[in-house]
Design a protein around this motif. Sequence first.
Motif, PDB file in Angstrom:
ATOM      1  N   GLU A 121       5.532  -0.632  11.527  1.00 13.89           N
ATOM      2  CA  GLU A 121       5.036   0.739  11.419  1.00 13.89           C
ATOM      3  C   GLU A 121       4.974   1.171   9.950  1.00 13.89           C
ATOM      4  O   GLU A 121       5.741   0.713   9.121  1.00 13.89           O
ATOM      5  N   TRP A 122       4.070   2.058   9.642  1.00 16.55           N
ATOM      6  CA  TRP A 122       3.913   2.672   8.333  1.00 16.55           C
ATOM      7  C   TRP A 122       3.585   1.644   7.242  1.00 16.55           C
ATOM      8  O   TRP A 122       4.277   0.657   7.070  1.00 16.55           O
ATOM      9  N   ALA A 123       2.529   1.916   6.490  1.00 19.98           N
ATOM     10  CA  ALA A 123       2.167   1.136   5.302  1.00 19.98           C
ATOM     11  C   ALA A 123       2.541   1.985   4.096  1.00 19.98           C
ATOM     12  O   ALA A 123       1.779   2.845   3.651  1.00 19.98           O
ATOM     13  N   VAL A 124       3.751   1.767   3.585  1.00 17.42           N
ATOM     14  CA  VAL A 124       4.262   2.608   2.503  1.00 17.42           C
ATOM     15  C   VAL A 124       5.001   1.765   1.466  1.00 17.42           C
ATOM     16  O   VAL A 124       5.437   0.640   1.740  1.00 17.42           O
ATOM     17  N   SER A 125       5.143   2.344   0.285  1.00 21.46           N
ATOM     18  CA  SER A 125       5.919   1.743  -0.802  1.00 21.46           C
ATOM     19  C   SER A 125       6.729   2.842  -1.477  1.00 21.46           C
ATOM     20  O   SER A 125       6.401   4.029  -1.379  1.00 21.46           O
ATOM     21  N   THR A 126       7.774   2.439  -2.164  1.00 18.67           N
ATOM     22  CA  THR A 126       8.484   3.392  -3.008  1.00 18.67           C
ATOM     23  C   THR A 126       7.528   3.941  -4.068  1.00 18.67           C
ATOM     24  O   THR A 126       6.519   3.312  -4.402  1.00 18.67           O
ATOM     25  N   ILE A 127       7.850   5.102  -4.601  1.00 18.06           N
ATOM     26  CA  ILE A 127       7.142   5.593  -5.771  1.00 18.06           C
ATOM     27  C   ILE A 127       7.487   4.682  -6.938  1.00 18.06           C
ATOM     28  O   ILE A 127       8.654   4.328  -7.137  1.00 18.06           O
ATOM     29  N   ALA A 128       6.504   4.254  -7.689  1.00 19.17           N
ATOM     30  CA  ALA A 128       6.747   3.324  -8.792  1.00 19.17           C
ATOM     31  C   ALA A 128       7.704   3.924  -9.817  1.00 19.17           C
ATOM     32  O   ALA A 128       7.682   5.133 -10.075  1.00 19.17           O
ATOM     33  N   LYS A 129       8.542   3.084 -10.393  1.00 22.32           N
ATOM     34  CA  LYS A 129       9.425   3.541 -11.460  1.00 22.32           C
ATOM     35  C   LYS A 129       8.577   4.066 -12.624  1.00 22.32           C
ATOM     36  O   LYS A 129       7.511   3.513 -12.919  1.00 22.32           O
ATOM     37  N   PRO A 130       9.023   5.097 -13.304  1.00 24.75           N
ATOM     38  CA  PRO A 130       8.244   5.623 -14.439  1.00 24.75           C
ATOM     39  C   PRO A 130       8.134   4.591 -15.553  1.00 24.75           C
ATOM     40  O   PRO A 130       9.133   3.970 -15.942  1.00 24.75           O
ATOM     41  N   VAL A 131       6.926   4.393 -16.049  1.00 24.62           N
ATOM     42  CA  VAL A 131       6.683   3.395 -17.096  1.00 24.62           C
ATOM     43  C   VAL A 131       7.485   3.746 -18.342  1.00 24.62           C
ATOM     44  O   VAL A 131       7.476   4.886 -18.819  1.00 24.62           O
ATOM     45  N   GLY A 165      11.423  -1.156  -2.086  1.00 20.97           N
ATOM     46  CA  GLY A 165      10.295  -2.039  -1.845  1.00 20.97           C
ATOM     47  C   GLY A 165       9.127  -1.418  -1.110  1.00 20.97           C
ATOM     48  O   GLY A 165       8.779  -0.251  -1.281  1.00 20.97           O
ATOM     49  N   ALA A 166       8.531  -2.237  -0.254  1.00 23.28           N
ATOM     50  CA  ALA A 166       7.358  -1.816   0.510  1.00 23.28           C
ATOM     51  C   ALA A 166       7.475  -2.344   1.932  1.00 23.28           C
ATOM     52  O   ALA A 166       8.103  -3.379   2.176  1.00 23.28           O
ATOM     53  N   SER A 167       6.870  -1.642   2.855  1.00 23.64           N
ATOM     54  CA  SER A 167       6.877  -2.085   4.246  1.00 23.64           C
ATOM     55  C   SER A 167       6.008  -3.328   4.404  1.00 23.64           C
ATOM     56  O   SER A 167       5.211  -3.676   3.527  1.00 23.64           O
ATOM     57  N   ALA A 168       6.155  -3.982   5.544  1.00 21.89           N
ATOM     58  CA  ALA A 168       5.375  -5.189   5.805  1.00 21.89           C
ATOM     59  C   ALA A 168       3.875  -4.911   5.769  1.00 21.89           C
ATOM     60  O   ALA A 168       3.100  -5.655   5.152  1.00 21.89           O
ATOM     61  N   LEU A 169       3.449  -3.826   6.424  1.00 18.95           N
ATOM     62  CA  LEU A 169       2.017  -3.497   6.446  1.00 18.95           C
ATOM     63  C   LEU A 169       1.478  -3.252   5.041  1.00 18.95           C
ATOM     64  O   LEU A 169       0.357  -3.657   4.721  1.00 18.95           O
ATOM     65  N   ALA A 170       2.279  -2.608   4.193  1.00 23.44           N
ATOM     66  CA  ALA A 170       1.835  -2.348   2.825  1.00 23.44           C
ATOM     67  C   ALA A 170       1.618  -3.652   2.073  1.00 23.44           C
ATOM     68  O   ALA A 170       0.600  -3.826   1.391  1.00 23.44           O
ATOM     69  N   TRP A 202       7.451   8.685  -0.128  1.00 19.14           N
ATOM     70  CA  TRP A 202       6.873   7.346  -0.261  1.00 19.14           C
ATOM     71  C   TRP A 202       5.403   7.451  -0.674  1.00 19.14           C
ATOM     72  O   TRP A 202       4.790   8.502  -0.545  1.00 19.14           O
ATOM     73  N   LYS A 203       4.853   6.340  -1.112  1.00 16.34           N
ATOM     74  CA  LYS A 203       3.428   6.227  -1.369  1.00 16.34           C
ATOM     75  C   LYS A 203       2.754   5.562  -0.169  1.00 16.34           C
ATOM     76  O   LYS A 203       3.197   4.508   0.309  1.00 16.34           O
ATOM     77  N   LEU A 204       1.681   6.195   0.318  1.00 20.09           N
ATOM     78  CA  LEU A 204       0.915   5.632   1.433  1.00 20.09           C
ATOM     79  C   LEU A 204      -0.025   4.537   0.924  1.00 20.09           C
ATOM     80  O   LEU A 204      -0.736   4.734  -0.064  1.00 20.09           O
ATOM     81  N   ILE A 205      -0.022   3.410   1.614  1.00 16.74           N
ATOM     82  CA  ILE A 205      -0.852   2.270   1.219  1.00 16.74           C
ATOM     83  C   ILE A 205      -1.969   2.100   2.241  1.00 16.74           C
ATOM     84  O   ILE A 205      -1.736   1.674   3.378  1.00 16.74           O
ATOM     85  N   ASP A 206      -3.161   2.445   1.851  1.00 17.05           N
ATOM     86  CA  ASP A 206      -4.320   2.385   2.743  1.00 17.05           C
ATOM     87  C   ASP A 206      -5.027   1.041   2.597  1.00 17.05           C
ATOM     88  O   ASP A 206      -5.222   0.539   1.482  1.00 17.05           O
ATOM     89  N   HIS A 207      -5.416   0.465   3.739  1.00 17.04           N
ATOM     90  CA  HIS A 207      -6.055  -0.852   3.737  1.00 17.04           C
ATOM     91  C   HIS A 207      -7.330  -0.863   2.899  1.00 17.04           C
ATOM     92  O   HIS A 207      -7.536  -1.742   2.058  1.00 17.04           O
ATOM     93  N   GLN A 208      -8.180   0.096   3.119  1.00 27.48           N
ATOM     94  CA  GLN A 208      -9.445   0.150   2.399  1.00 27.48           C
ATOM     95  C   GLN A 208      -9.234   0.436   0.910  1.00 27.48           C
ATOM     96  O   GLN A 208      -9.924  -0.124   0.051  1.00 27.48           O
ATOM     97  N   VAL A 254       3.832  10.740   0.993  1.00 31.84           N
ATOM     98  CA  VAL A 254       4.264  11.261   2.279  1.00 31.84           C
ATOM     99  C   VAL A 254       5.792  11.290   2.290  1.00 31.84           C
ATOM    100  O   VAL A 254       6.442  10.363   1.813  1.00 31.84           O
ATOM    101  N   THR A 255       6.340  12.380   2.813  1.00 33.11           N
ATOM    102  CA  THR A 255       7.789  12.483   2.959  1.00 33.11           C
ATOM    103  C   THR A 255       8.154  12.173   4.408  1.00 33.11           C
ATOM    104  O   THR A 255       7.603  12.777   5.334  1.00 33.11           O
ATOM    105  N   LEU A 256       9.065  11.212   4.579  1.00 32.45           N
ATOM    106  CA  LEU A 256       9.400  10.737   5.912  1.00 32.45           C
ATOM    107  C   LEU A 256      10.853  11.046   6.272  1.00 32.45           C
ATOM    108  O   LEU A 256      11.763  10.831   5.465  1.00 32.45           O
ATOM    109  N   LEU A 257      11.020  11.564   7.485  1.00 33.17           N
ATOM    110  CA  LEU A 257      12.349  11.734   8.061  1.00 33.17           C
ATOM    111  C   LEU A 257      12.641  10.532   8.960  1.00 33.17           C
ATOM    112  O   LEU A 257      11.742   9.735   9.264  1.00 33.17           O
ATOM    113  N   THR A 258      13.876  10.383   9.379  1.00 34.30           N
ATOM    114  CA  THR A 258      14.225   9.239  10.215  1.00 34.30           C
ATOM    115  C   THR A 258      15.063   9.662  11.412  1.00 34.30           C
ATOM    116  O   THR A 258      15.743  10.695  11.394  1.00 34.30           O
ATOM    117  N   LYS A 259      14.985   8.863  12.436  1.00 32.71           N
ATOM    118  CA  LYS A 259      15.864   9.009  13.597  1.00 32.71           C
ATOM    119  C   LYS A 259      16.344   7.605  13.964  1.00 32.71           C
ATOM    120  O   LYS A 259      15.535   6.676  14.033  1.00 32.71           O
TER     121      LYS A 259
END
Length: 312
Positions: A167-177, A192-197, A255-261, A284-289
Amino acid sequence: AFSTLFSLHNQFVAKNILETTTTAKKENDCLSRIDNVRGIKLYSQNDEDGALLQILRCMGGHGTKEYFEFGSESGVQVNTRILRELYGWKGHLLDGSHEDHTIPLHKEFFTPSNIVSLLQKYDVGTNLDVLSVDSDYDDLYITREILLAGYKPRVLITEYNINFGSEWAVSTIAKPVGKEEKVFWQHDCYFGASALAMIYLTQAFGYIPVFSNNVNLIFVPLDQALALNMQIPSVDNFPKPYPTALHENCTGKTWKLIDHQAMKLKATQPKISHAEFARGLPEVTLLTKEFGDSRNNRWRVFYEAESPPSSA
């Protein structure tokens, strides 16, 4: 008796030649049978050893025997040690805290901005055989910079965030350069990043997933697999196993949303810098259960809605 045995042998050889000739056009299911070696490990953290050897077998053998792995800690439990110690491979390990020139393991702090220069520093071939990526944080961005620079490993191993499952294609926000050393993984599920990302990113560069466990995804180039007449596993098979809550909770993180296109259009563009690429991804800000069962299995569901989801 000898002449009879010799005749039977000739018949067997002829039969095999005929079968090989008549089935030459059939797809090879080698990559689809990697689960047969699941659980085999010698030096790797999990069962990457068995999977890696099987994938190399499927993809034409050991090639030039060149590897590059970073995020290797002391070099004891790594993905490429089995290749170096048992098969005579050569390569380099990088880690931000450890050094051992006998392996060789180099102490280097790697970021999306400097990873390509480090590859050049250690004279890594663009067509190396195995590349293993583990940064605990910027995996998606570092992998993008390597592939964008023209490196095309025959086998690509990347860490991913198992907490998301498929579920979810997301990554952490990149560290500031320029301030990367001030941001570290806090040992929670924000890393890191999710599998889909990772799948969306690598697909944009022509890779397909062929194996996953609770820590790593393994990819191969689609064109090379097709050239070897390989049956291509469905991307829907990954990741395996199922989502697992392996780390402390990270509810409320952005998180950062990673879109396929978007990966196809932007990740592969050399004119788009790392900073620009990372900045341009939506957030996107995600909550968890969290859920569990009577066998002490735990999994975590991420959601954006105000009402938490059910376990179903």
